[in-house]
Write a protein that holds these residues in place. Structure first.
Motif, PDB file in Angstrom:
ATOM      1  N   UNK A 110      99.923  43.578 -15.633  1.00  0.00           N
ATOM      2  CA  UNK A 110      98.496  43.811 -15.748  1.00  0.00           C
ATOM      3  C   UNK A 110      98.061  45.009 -14.924  1.00  0.00           C
ATOM      4  N   UNK A 111      96.896  45.539 -15.276  1.00  0.00           N
ATOM      5  CA  UNK A 111      96.198  46.488 -14.419  1.00  0.00           C
ATOM      6  C   UNK A 111      94.708  46.170 -14.535  1.00  0.00           C
ATOM      7  N   UNK A 112      93.988  46.369 -13.430  1.00  0.00           N
ATOM      8  CA  UNK A 112      92.575  46.026 -13.424  1.00  0.00           C
ATOM      9  C   UNK A 112      91.727  47.252 -13.734  1.00  0.00           C
ATOM     10  N   UNK A 113      90.934  47.162 -14.799  1.00  0.00           N
ATOM     11  CA  UNK A 113      90.013  48.226 -15.200  1.00  0.00           C
ATOM     12  C   UNK A 113      88.656  47.921 -14.557  1.00  0.00           C
ATOM     13  N   UNK A 114      88.297  48.702 -13.563  1.00  0.00           N
ATOM     14  CA  UNK A 114      87.048  48.452 -12.839  1.00  0.00           C
ATOM     15  C   UNK A 114      85.849  48.720 -13.733  1.00  0.00           C
ATOM     16  N   UNK A 115      85.931  49.747 -14.569  1.00  0.00           N
ATOM     17  CA  UNK A 115      84.795  50.154 -15.391  1.00  0.00           C
ATOM     18  C   UNK A 115      84.399  49.063 -16.388  1.00  0.00           C
ATOM     19  N   UNK A 116      85.378  48.453 -17.028  1.00  0.00           N
ATOM     20  CA  UNK A 116      85.089  47.397 -18.012  1.00  0.00           C
ATOM     21  C   UNK A 116      85.207  46.006 -17.401  1.00  0.00           C
ATOM     22  N   UNK A 117      85.585  45.958 -16.116  1.00  0.00           N
ATOM     23  CA  UNK A 117      85.780  44.690 -15.411  1.00  0.00           C
ATOM     24  C   UNK A 117      86.720  43.795 -16.206  1.00  0.00           C
ATOM     25  N   UNK A 118      87.932  44.329 -16.463  1.00  0.00           N
ATOM     26  CA  UNK A 118      88.881  43.618 -17.314  1.00  0.00           C
ATOM     27  C   UNK A 118      90.299  43.730 -16.766  1.00  0.00           C
ATOM     28  N   UNK A 119      91.080  42.679 -16.972  1.00  0.00           N
ATOM     29  CA  UNK A 119      92.502  42.682 -16.652  1.00  0.00           C
ATOM     30  C   UNK A 119      93.252  43.047 -17.925  1.00  0.00           C
ATOM     31  N   UNK A 120      93.799  44.256 -17.962  1.00  0.00           N
ATOM     32  CA  UNK A 120      94.422  44.788 -19.180  1.00  0.00           C
ATOM     33  C   UNK A 120      95.933  44.568 -19.192  1.00  0.00           C
ATOM     34  N   UNK A 121      96.467  44.433 -20.387  1.00  0.00           N
ATOM     35  CA  UNK A 121      97.909  44.397 -20.588  1.00  0.00           C
ATOM     36  C   UNK A 121      98.207  44.952 -21.973  1.00  0.00           C
ATOM     37  N   UNK A 122      99.458  45.303 -22.206  1.00  0.00           N
ATOM     38  CA  UNK A 122      99.866  45.800 -23.513  1.00  0.00           C
ATOM     39  C   UNK A 122     100.719  44.763 -24.204  1.00  0.00           C
ATOM     40  N   UNK A 123     100.429  44.552 -25.483  1.00  0.00           N
ATOM     41  CA  UNK A 123     101.174  43.573 -26.268  1.00  0.00           C
ATOM     42  C   UNK A 123     101.377  44.130 -27.664  1.00  0.00           C
ATOM     43  N   UNK A 124     102.646  44.307 -28.033  1.00  0.00           N
ATOM     44  CA  UNK A 124     102.950  44.869 -29.343  1.00  0.00           C
ATOM     45  C   UNK A 124     102.414  46.276 -29.506  1.00  0.00           C
ATOM     46  N   UNK A 125     102.384  47.037 -28.403  1.00  0.00           N
ATOM     47  CA  UNK A 125     101.893  48.417 -28.449  1.00  0.00           C
ATOM     48  C   UNK A 125     100.382  48.528 -28.456  1.00  0.00           C
ATOM     49  N   UNK A 126      99.681  47.401 -28.415  1.00  0.00           N
ATOM     50  CA  UNK A 126      98.219  47.420 -28.444  1.00  0.00           C
ATOM     51  C   UNK A 126      97.655  46.996 -27.098  1.00  0.00           C
ATOM     52  N   UNK A 127      96.537  47.597 -26.727  1.00  0.00           N
ATOM     53  CA  UNK A 127      95.883  47.287 -25.466  1.00  0.00           C
ATOM     54  C   UNK A 127      95.042  46.026 -25.617  1.00  0.00           C
ATOM     55  N   UNK A 128      95.285  45.064 -24.723  1.00  0.00           N
ATOM     56  CA  UNK A 128      94.539  43.816 -24.750  1.00  0.00           C
ATOM     57  C   UNK A 128      94.046  43.498 -23.339  1.00  0.00           C
ATOM     58  N   UNK A 129      93.171  42.525 -23.229  1.00  0.00           N
ATOM     59  CA  UNK A 129      92.685  42.106 -21.914  1.00  0.00           C
ATOM     60  C   UNK A 129      92.666  40.590 -21.828  1.00  0.00           C
ATOM     61  N   UNK A 130      92.847  40.094 -20.614  1.00  0.00           N
ATOM     62  CA  UNK A 130      92.810  38.651 -20.380  1.00  0.00           C
ATOM     63  C   UNK A 130      91.401  38.148 -20.682  1.00  0.00           C
ATOM     64  N   UNK A 131      91.337  37.010 -21.352  1.00  0.00           N
ATOM     65  CA  UNK A 131      90.044  36.431 -21.689  1.00  0.00           C
ATOM     66  C   UNK A 131      89.249  36.146 -20.415  1.00  0.00           C
ATOM     67  N   UNK A 132      87.968  36.447 -20.460  1.00  0.00           N
ATOM     68  CA  UNK A 132      87.114  36.301 -19.276  1.00  0.00           C
ATOM     69  C   UNK A 132      86.495  34.911 -19.250  1.00  0.00           C
ATOM     70  N   UNK A 133      87.085  34.057 -18.451  1.00  0.00           N
ATOM     71  CA  UNK A 133      86.608  32.689 -18.312  1.00  0.00           C
ATOM     72  C   UNK A 133      86.996  32.171 -16.929  1.00  0.00           C
ATOM     73  N   UNK A 134      86.177  31.328 -16.316  1.00  0.00           N
ATOM     74  CA  UNK A 134      86.496  30.793 -14.990  1.00  0.00           C
ATOM     75  C   UNK A 134      87.762  29.951 -14.945  1.00  0.00           C
ATOM     76  N   UNK A 135      88.267  29.520 -16.091  1.00  0.00           N
ATOM     77  CA  UNK A 135      89.463  28.683 -16.104  1.00  0.00           C
ATOM     78  C   UNK A 135      90.751  29.484 -16.300  1.00  0.00           C
ATOM     79  N   UNK A 136      90.636  30.811 -16.321  1.00  0.00           N
ATOM     80  CA  UNK A 136      91.812  31.678 -16.449  1.00  0.00           C
ATOM     81  C   UNK A 136      91.747  32.736 -15.358  1.00  0.00           C
TER      82      UNK A 136
END
Length: 234
Positions: free
Chosen positions: A64-90
């Motif tokens: 992962x890497x943390x994107x401060x601008x979008x407030x998102x935890x990013x990762x790459x999956x299958x060559x596509x940029x994705x982010x961890x779902x934003x929820x208090x349980x994750x």
């Protein structure tokens, strides 16, 4: 302070490790327009080894890497940029920092949702830090120099005291912190001097809040709520 680690170990030990699941990820987009700015919207541009804990489905190993601008935890999956779902349980651990997506309110009742990094967990309160950006837009022509000005990105770190879902941003100046803890101003002033507290140092700030809690606990006829005597215009 590091009782946080014991909680994390307990959580990760209770579920099996697996590869990151699409069920707890969402598509994300590159911020192309900011890539030409001096500075970065990331804490670290490189993806770091991380664990993602989803209370419903388990623990996942990923990068992962943390994107401060979008407030998102990013990762790459299958060559596509994705982010961890934003929820208090994750939540996630990256480089020993524990990222929690929190639904907080400030003292004015305004929502302050986002990723907060837990520094101290207490039965009464929690201390968090949060990354923010100071972005200076580029200029085609600086009136003083007559030349173009490159856009700039500067990372800022802010600290928060949370109690009962309400957060208060902790000032980084001695004057500000004494105003915030005004009911114990003299004791806090003496403690800062005696212990040589540096407010911009995480460990010192956590110690200062703990001292304030201890002072509040000594009172028998006053509320022990840490935010009960806050300055309303902070």
């Amino acid at each position: 302070m590091r009782n946080i680690l014991h909680i994390f170990v307990f959580l990760t030990a209770s579920v099996s490790s697996a590869q990151f699941s699409q069920s707890i990820g969402n598509p994300s987009k590159r911020m192309v327009e900011l890539e030409k700015f001096a500075g970065s919207i990331y804490i670290n541009k490189e993806y770091q080894e991380a664990n993602v804990i989803d209370e419903k489905s388990g623990t996942y190993s990923t990068k992962l890497r943390y994107n401060i601008h979008t407030d998102a935890l990013e990762h790459k999956q299958g060559g596509k940029l994705r982010e961890v779902i934003k929820t208090p349980t994750t939540y996630a651990m990256i480089n020993n920092e524990y990222y929690y997506y929190c639904n907080f309110y400030n003292q004015h009742g305004k929502r302050k949702n986002g990723y907060y990094i837990l520094l101290e967990l207490n039965d009464m309160y929690r201390v968090y830090k949060k990354y923010d950006l100071d972005i200076t837009e580029p200029k085609e022509m600086d009136p003083m120099t007559g030349s173009a000005v490159t856009g700039k990105i500067k990372t800022e770190t802010k600290f928060y005291l949370e109690e009962g879902g309400e957060i208060l941003e902790l000032p980084m100046s001695k004057k500000g912190i004494l105003s915030t803890f005004s009911d114990k101003e003299e004791e806090i002033k003496e403690y800062i001097k005696k212990e040589k507290i540096r407010l911009k140092k995480e460990e010192d700030l956590v110690r200062l809040v703990a001292k304030y809690k201890a002072l509040k606990n000594m009172d028998t006829n006053q509320s022990q709520n840490l935010l009960s005597n806050r300055v309303q215009n902070n």
